[in-house]
Scaffold this active site. Structure first.
Site, PDB file in Angstrom:
ATOM      1  N   LYS A  22       0.833  -1.209   0.000  1.00  0.00           N
ATOM      2  CA  LYS A  22       0.000   0.000   0.000  1.00  0.00           C
ATOM      3  C   LYS A  22       0.860   1.249   0.000  1.00  0.00           C
ATOM      4  O   LYS A  22       0.739   2.112  -0.875  1.00  0.00           O
ATOM      5  CB  LYS A  22      -0.902   0.020   1.236  1.00  0.00           C
ATOM      6  CG  LYS A  22      -1.592   1.360   1.478  1.00  0.00           C
ATOM      7  CD  LYS A  22      -2.467   1.388   2.716  1.00  0.00           C
ATOM      8  CE  LYS A  22      -1.771   1.752   3.972  1.00  0.00           C
ATOM      9  NZ  LYS A  22      -1.561   3.200   4.172  1.00  0.00           N
ATOM     10  N   ASN A  23       1.750   1.378   0.975  1.00  0.00           N
ATOM     11  CA  ASN A  23       2.496   2.631   1.129  1.00  0.00           C
ATOM     12  C   ASN A  23       3.449   2.883  -0.032  1.00  0.00           C
ATOM     13  O   ASN A  23       3.644   4.025  -0.460  1.00  0.00           O
ATOM     14  CB  ASN A  23       3.243   2.636   2.465  1.00  0.00           C
ATOM     15  CG  ASN A  23       2.285   2.731   3.642  1.00  0.00           C
ATOM     16  OD1 ASN A  23       1.115   3.078   3.460  1.00  0.00           O
ATOM     17  ND2 ASN A  23       2.766   2.418   4.823  1.00  0.00           N
ATOM     18  N   ARG A  94      -2.755  10.972   4.475  1.00  0.00           N
ATOM     19  CA  ARG A  94      -1.515  11.725   4.675  1.00  0.00           C
ATOM     20  C   ARG A  94      -0.543  11.548   3.521  1.00  0.00           C
ATOM     21  O   ARG A  94       0.215  12.446   3.188  1.00  0.00           O
ATOM     22  CB  ARG A  94      -0.839  11.270   5.960  1.00  0.00           C
ATOM     23  CG  ARG A  94      -1.578  11.543   7.218  1.00  0.00           C
ATOM     24  CD  ARG A  94      -0.704  11.169   8.340  1.00  0.00           C
ATOM     25  NE  ARG A  94       0.654  11.596   8.062  1.00  0.00           N
ATOM     26  CZ  ARG A  94       1.059  12.866   8.094  1.00  0.00           C
ATOM     27  NH1 ARG A  94       0.193  13.798   8.373  1.00  0.00           N
ATOM     28  NH2 ARG A  94       2.302  13.186   7.837  1.00  0.00           N
ATOM     29  N   CYS A 118      -3.133  12.790  13.114  1.00  0.00           N
ATOM     30  CA  CYS A 118      -4.024  11.635  12.990  1.00  0.00           C
ATOM     31  C   CYS A 118      -4.006  10.929  14.352  1.00  0.00           C
ATOM     32  O   CYS A 118      -3.361  11.376  15.298  1.00  0.00           O
ATOM     33  CB  CYS A 118      -3.566  10.695  11.883  1.00  0.00           C
ATOM     34  SG  CYS A 118      -2.102   9.765  12.332  1.00  0.00           S
ATOM     35  N   ARG A 123       2.157  13.995  13.397  1.00  0.00           N
ATOM     36  CA  ARG A 123       2.526  13.781  11.978  1.00  0.00           C
ATOM     37  C   ARG A 123       2.991  15.094  11.337  1.00  0.00           C
ATOM     38  O   ARG A 123       2.418  15.587  10.365  1.00  0.00           O
ATOM     39  CB  ARG A 123       1.345  13.181  11.214  1.00  0.00           C
ATOM     40  CG  ARG A 123       0.714  11.967  11.849  1.00  0.00           C
ATOM     41  CD  ARG A 123       1.625  10.765  12.005  1.00  0.00           C
ATOM     42  NE  ARG A 123       2.096  10.199  10.782  1.00  0.00           N
ATOM     43  CZ  ARG A 123       1.438   9.291  10.061  1.00  0.00           C
ATOM     44  NH1 ARG A 123       0.254   8.902  10.450  1.00  0.00           N
ATOM     45  NH2 ARG A 123       1.953   8.803   8.956  1.00  0.00           N
ATOM     46  N   VAL A 125       5.252  17.935   9.258  1.00  0.00           N
ATOM     47  CA  VAL A 125       5.815  17.902   7.901  1.00  0.00           C
ATOM     48  C   VAL A 125       6.981  18.882   7.756  1.00  0.00           C
ATOM     49  O   VAL A 125       7.406  19.203   6.640  1.00  0.00           O
ATOM     50  CB  VAL A 125       4.736  18.203   6.837  1.00  0.00           C
ATOM     51  CG1 VAL A 125       3.717  17.081   6.767  1.00  0.00           C
ATOM     52  CG2 VAL A 125       4.071  19.560   7.092  1.00  0.00           C
ATOM     53  N   ASP A 126       7.518  19.338   8.878  1.00  0.00           N
ATOM     54  CA  ASP A 126       8.593  20.340   8.828  1.00  0.00           C
ATOM     55  C   ASP A 126       9.815  19.850   8.051  1.00  0.00           C
ATOM     56  O   ASP A 126      10.487  20.641   7.371  1.00  0.00           O
ATOM     57  CB  ASP A 126       9.003  20.761  10.251  1.00  0.00           C
ATOM     58  CG  ASP A 126       9.411  19.556  11.098  1.00  0.00           C
ATOM     59  OD1 ASP A 126       8.690  18.546  11.102  1.00  0.00           O
ATOM     60  OD2 ASP A 126      10.468  19.615  11.742  1.00  0.00           O
ATOM     61  N   LEU A 127      10.076  18.551   8.092  1.00  0.00           N
ATOM     62  CA  LEU A 127      11.260  18.032   7.382  1.00  0.00           C
ATOM     63  C   LEU A 127      11.037  18.024   5.863  1.00  0.00           C
ATOM     64  O   LEU A 127      11.959  18.271   5.084  1.00  0.00           O
ATOM     65  CB  LEU A 127      11.607  16.633   7.886  1.00  0.00           C
ATOM     66  CG  LEU A 127      11.927  16.530   9.384  1.00  0.00           C
ATOM     67  CD1 LEU A 127      12.277  15.100   9.766  1.00  0.00           C
ATOM     68  CD2 LEU A 127      13.046  17.482   9.783  1.00  0.00           C
ATOM     69  N   ASP A 308       4.922  -0.154  12.201  1.00  0.00           N
ATOM     70  CA  ASP A 308       3.619  -0.580  11.663  1.00  0.00           C
ATOM     71  C   ASP A 308       3.276  -2.015  12.032  1.00  0.00           C
ATOM     72  O   ASP A 308       2.168  -2.460  11.732  1.00  0.00           O
ATOM     73  CB  ASP A 308       3.597  -0.436  10.136  1.00  0.00           C
ATOM     74  CG  ASP A 308       3.658   1.012   9.713  1.00  0.00           C
ATOM     75  OD1 ASP A 308       3.877   1.284   8.523  1.00  0.00           O
ATOM     76  OD2 ASP A 308       3.517   1.896  10.588  1.00  0.00           O
ATOM     77  N   ILE A 330       8.734   5.738  17.359  1.00  0.00           N
ATOM     78  CA  ILE A 330       8.490   6.517  16.141  1.00  0.00           C
ATOM     79  C   ILE A 330       7.321   7.483  16.309  1.00  0.00           C
ATOM     80  O   ILE A 330       7.418   8.659  15.972  1.00  0.00           O
ATOM     81  CB  ILE A 330       8.213   5.572  14.928  1.00  0.00           C
ATOM     82  CG1 ILE A 330       9.338   4.552  14.768  1.00  0.00           C
ATOM     83  CG2 ILE A 330       7.991   6.391  13.661  1.00  0.00           C
ATOM     84  CD1 ILE A 330      10.672   5.130  14.351  1.00  0.00           C
ATOM     85  N   ARG A 400      -8.656   0.358   4.606  1.00  0.00           N
ATOM     86  CA  ARG A 400      -7.652   1.256   4.021  1.00  0.00           C
ATOM     87  C   ARG A 400      -6.393   0.486   3.656  1.00  0.00           C
ATOM     88  O   ARG A 400      -5.686   0.846   2.722  1.00  0.00           O
ATOM     89  CB  ARG A 400      -7.281   2.350   5.036  1.00  0.00           C
ATOM     90  CG  ARG A 400      -8.363   3.360   5.331  1.00  0.00           C
ATOM     91  CD  ARG A 400      -7.797   4.487   6.173  1.00  0.00           C
ATOM     92  NE  ARG A 400      -6.529   4.909   5.601  1.00  0.00           N
ATOM     93  CZ  ARG A 400      -5.511   5.391   6.343  1.00  0.00           C
ATOM     94  NH1 ARG A 400      -5.632   5.494   7.646  1.00  0.00           N
ATOM     95  NH2 ARG A 400      -4.396   5.776   5.779  1.00  0.00           N
TER      96      ARG A 400
END
Ligand code: EPZ
Length: 431
Positions: A22-23, A94, A118, A123, A125-127, A308, A330, A400
């Site tokens: 999926k990812n 995301r 979430c 989560r 996103v600065d990086l 995960d 994580i 999902r």
């Protein structure tokens, strides 16, 4: 909202086909924006996340055709007709944020909604934004959207991530393929997903070295062309189904499974008393004896133990002999399955990022609630080994990321059924 009812039914036996990842597939789809020729993906999993991202890509002008009952996807981004990825889609998925790098690199502009947090964490996103600014983008935040501009294109740069981020590595990698000059990405993600993305980008004409290591070098090119690429097997689905015979007993063969996709996870399972035999195109898994042994776990970026698979492994540790200390390093809130497992008789003490699990001989079925994708499947795994019926509500989380999970488990002898519109607390499960 559908529910799934599982009745503990003893040892499992048979084969489960592992679907495409999926990812990985989600990021490969965003890569289509980089080229003005078709990108064809095979071994595409049929999942709601894939459908959601397809809708976003089509809103940007990318044509997406599904062939072979949805297993083959042809993405043609010849014309980009919009630069805006809307909040209504990005907030649901995301991975949509990974259109930022390709869109910016291809057109010089991208307006992408901040994804928001979430269930499992903030989560941030600065990086992602740091990396694109290093490549020369001008970034502003306006009404919840990231506006990224690079009117004269992107320029190669040195990008050093302070912590490993899969998504940020992949956004930077895709953007760098069309930047002028050379980009070096340090402390890059080493996940198989990222390696497969780099392999596909290379087939599209990108010049990438070091994918799979902590330092990736990208020599920018003027344009990318189309290609056909097969999505790798889903290592998280694979690991999830490896838990099934470990917790319920019996032997299951996972078709398409490769040990190299999740070596650390396999070592933890073997330490717990699970036998894993690799054939040329499958993994055969069975538990030695009647009960696994407790094993400590600390999640880490690849090649460490995958975050995960933490929830699924916790379900197994709930039935182990001994006590397992599980550290989640994580995400800041990834133990929401614990209270639901406790409802099934598990003994779990959560303090911050550490969960101490004291195994019990048998869990008992109960009505439980899915809270996020991996937490929901851990409850299904626990239900396989529990005494009586377990009803997992809100299984839209499951859909999902797991294709036909009931059918796959039914095929190996599980007693599992989906109740359409079923809601925990009905007459069957007073709550
Ligand atoms: C990907 O998420 C996966 N999702 C996640 O899988 C997976 O858990 C995660 O990688 C880690 O392996 C997809 O690929 C679609 P990160 P991603 O950036 O890229 C922090 C599942 O269940 N961070 O590697 O979003 C972040 O908060 C999902 O399939 C920043 O601080 O994860 C986290 O603590 C869940 N700033 C850590 O890094 C940033 O800019 C790792 O996140 C980015 C991330």
């Amino acid at each position: 909202m559908d529910s799934i009812i599982i009745t503990g039914n003893g040892p499992l036996s048979g084969r489960i086909p592992i679907s495409g990842a999926k990812n990985t597939c989600l990021k490969l789809m965003t890569a289509a924006l980089l080229a003005d020729e078709p990108l064809t993906l095979t071994n595409v999993p049929r999942l709601s996340d894939i459908t959601t991202l397809r809708a976003l890509l089509e809103s940007l002008g990318c044509e997406v055709a599904l062939l072979r009952e949805g297993r083959v996807m042809v993405l043609s981004a010849r014309q980009i007709t919009s630069h805006r990825a809307d909040y209504q889609i990005v907030r649901k998925l995301r991975a949509s944020f990974n259109v930022l790098g390709p869109l910016l690199a291809r057109t010089g502009e991208a307006i992408v909604s901040l994804p928001g947090g979430c269930a499992i964490g903030a989560r941030r996103v600065d990086l992602h934004l740091m990396a694109l600014e290093r490549l020369g983008a001008t970034i502003t935040l306006e009404q919840g959207y990231v506006h990224a501009r690079a009117a004269h294109g992107l320029s190669g740069a040195m990008i050093e991530f302070p912590l490993v981020s899969v998504g940020a590595t992949e956004n930077a990698l895709m953007a760098a393929t069309l930047a002028k000059g050379t980009t070096v990405i340090r402390n890059a993600a080493r996940e198989p997903d990222t390696v497969d993305l780099a392999k596909c980008l290379g087939a599209m004409g990108a010049q990438i070295e070091g994918a799979g290591s902590a330092e990736i070098t990208v020599h920018g090119v003027a344009r990318l062309h189309g290609t056909t690429h097969e999505v790798i097997p889903d290592r998280i689905e694979l690991g999830t189904f490896m838990i099934a015979p470990a917790i319920a007993g019996g032997e299951v063969e996972l078709m398409g499974g490769k040990r190299a996709l999740l070596e650390a996870f396999c070592q933890h399972l073997e330490e717990a008393g699970v036998e894993i035999a690799e054939t040329h195109n499958s993994l055969r898994v069975r538990r030695r004896g009647n009960r696994v042994r407790a094993v400590d776990v600390t999640t880490a970026p690849f090649p460490g133990f995958p975050t995960d698979l933490q929830a699924q492994f916790m379900a197994l540790m709930c039935t182990a002999e001994g006590t397992s200390v599980m550290e989640e390093t994580i995400f800041e809130n990834r133990f929401m399955h614990a209270p639901e497992l406790i409802r099934m008789g598990a003994r779990i003490d959560v303090r911050g990022g550490t969960a101490t699990v004291t195994g019990v001989p048998r869990l008992t079925g109960a009505p439980v609630m899915a809270t996020d994708l991996r937490a929901s499947v851990s409850l299904i795994m626990a239900g396989l080994a529990a005494e009586g019926e377990t009803c997992v509500a809100r299984v839209y989380h499951l859909d999902r990321g797991y294709e036909q999970i009931e059918q796959k488990l039914l095929a190996v002898g599980a007693r599992i059924e989906r109740v359409k519109g079923g809601v925990a607390g009905t007459s069957r499960f007073p709550r």
